[in-house]
Design an enzyme around this catalytic site. Sequence first.
Site, short mmCIF file in Angstrom:
data_model
loop_
_atom_site.label_atom_id
_atom_site.label_comp_id
_atom_site.label_asym_id
_atom_site.label_seq_id
_atom_site.Cartn_x
_atom_site.Cartn_y
_atom_site.Cartn_z
N SER A 43 -33.90 -65.23 -31.63
CA SER A 43 -33.10 -64.01 -31.56
C SER A 43 -32.41 -63.74 -32.89
O SER A 43 -33.07 -63.61 -33.91
CB SER A 43 -32.10 -64.12 -30.39
OG SER A 43 -31.62 -62.86 -30.01
N ASP A 155 -36.65 -61.53 -25.66
CA ASP A 155 -35.78 -62.47 -26.38
C ASP A 155 -36.18 -63.93 -26.20
O ASP A 155 -36.36 -64.41 -25.08
CB ASP A 155 -34.34 -62.27 -25.90
CG ASP A 155 -33.33 -62.81 -26.88
OD1 ASP A 155 -33.27 -64.04 -27.06
OD2 ASP A 155 -32.59 -62.00 -27.49
#
Length: 260
Positions: A43, A155
């Site tokens: 991320s 993610d």
Amino acid sequence: MPITYTNCGLALSGGGARGIAHIGVIKAMEELGIEASHVSGTSMGAVIGSFYAVGLSTGAMVDFFRKINLFSYKNYARKMPGFINPLVFEKFLRPCFEKDDFSSLKRKLYIATTNLLTGKGEILTDGQLIKAIMASASFPGIFAPVELNNQLYADGGITNNYPVGVLKPHCDFIIGSYVSPLKTIYKKELKSTMSVINRVFHVLMYNLEEPYFNDADIFIMPEGLSNVQLFNLKQVDAIMEAGYTAASAAIKNYSRQKME
């Protein structure tokens, strides 16, 4: 005395805006003569890890986050499963990379993602770079998933928020930076359904990741980040300073212990 190893790894966790602390960690490493040859990130850790891997200065990294405005109404997703179109992020990232390919990087980079079709975590190491970064940082519900190689990604923090394990076969020394600390809270902070859901998700992630903290030779968890909101980019300097302070102390302490 600088810490020198042939293959030094740097693992950078996810954590939204808190991940800006990773820039401070990199700054401290550079000042103390430590250079990583392998970088892994999830991320926000993937964003900053890619910046480091391509050779961007810490000053340029900070400027990037000072200028970016992800939540402009112009970036809202239309007819997509998310509030923000992740492809808009591409226009911010593209000027940072001369070539959109992992092969152009100066350091080996491992980007943690989650394949929504297979339900498995994946580590991306070659091919298109910018889409891989966007995929790793596509926080579910906020950013729409990213299509890459006929797969749909979200993610990396869903399956691997602290990708230190991928570095172990390749590195003889690892520095880990983790920016999603879990603190004790008060009952009054759990008054809404969303606050409870967020708390459960955070507790689950932290407890899954904690066993791997010791996989790093130097583990850094900057203080003062618990109150930083995930998508608030208004405290860039303070967040970076937290990472710098923590990293400087941790690296110097490690060096002292080795010299005793």
